[in-house]
Design a protein around this motif. Sequence first.
Motif, PDB file in Angstrom:
ATOM      1  N   ARG A   6      10.089  -8.193 -31.998  1.00  0.00           N
ATOM      2  CA  ARG A   6       9.003  -7.849 -32.888  1.00  0.00           C
ATOM      3  C   ARG A   6       7.948  -8.329 -32.491  1.00  0.00           C
ATOM      4  N   SER A  13      16.398 -17.213 -34.263  1.00  0.00           N
ATOM      5  CA  SER A  13      15.553 -16.353 -33.629  1.00  0.00           C
ATOM      6  C   SER A  13      14.752 -17.043 -32.271  1.00  0.00           C
ATOM      7  N   GLN A  14      14.672 -16.184 -31.265  1.00  0.00           N
ATOM      8  CA  GLN A  14      13.909 -16.628 -30.069  1.00  0.00           C
ATOM      9  C   GLN A  14      12.607 -16.204 -29.958  1.00  0.00           C
ATOM     10  N   TYR A  20       4.111 -15.845 -40.317  1.00  0.00           N
ATOM     11  CA  TYR A  20       4.588 -16.580 -39.086  1.00  0.00           C
ATOM     12  C   TYR A  20       3.910 -17.916 -38.621  1.00  0.00           C
ATOM     13  N   LEU A  56       9.061 -11.970 -31.707  1.00  0.00           N
ATOM     14  CA  LEU A  56      10.154 -12.673 -32.297  1.00  0.00           C
ATOM     15  C   LEU A  56      11.333 -11.804 -32.799  1.00  0.00           C
ATOM     16  N   ASP A  57      12.412 -11.876 -32.042  1.00  0.00           N
ATOM     17  CA  ASP A  57      13.397 -10.889 -32.250  1.00  0.00           C
ATOM     18  C   ASP A  57      12.909  -9.532 -31.917  1.00  0.00           C
TER      19      ASP A  57
END
Length: 143
Positions: A54, A2-3, A80, A51-52
């Motif tokens: 979202r 994930s970025q 998170y 994140l992705d």
Amino acid sequence: MSQFEISSEPARLDMAVVHGYLSEQSTWAGGMPRALLERAVANSLCFGGYLDGRQIAFARVVSDRATFANLVDVFVLPEYRGRGYSKALMAAVLAHPELQGLRRFMLATADAHGLYAQFGFTAPLRPASLMERYFPDIYQPAK
């Protein structure tokens, strides 16, 4: 993998996520009406952490973008936390071109002093010079 991406583009903000967290989970803005939050966001420089695609994080800066700024409404969704996203968000806020050369950058925090200290925030040098009007329960229904 994930970025994590940070953007100050207002159109990307997921207001349902931001309002949901602030009004239902935060200790400082519980009960805040969505219309009031939308007005605050429209008049601030806001940062979303994604994140992705979202939204999982948020920060809002109230500033004249020349001499003064106040950092408010910073959060990473609970599931998170502990992954460095708050540090990345703070680094992006402080690197934003419109927030450079400010004489004073303030914030209030109940429990994240350690995070903000990593970015140069300290207790006020002259606390006796600061004053405020503070209404902590303003969003709560009258009893």
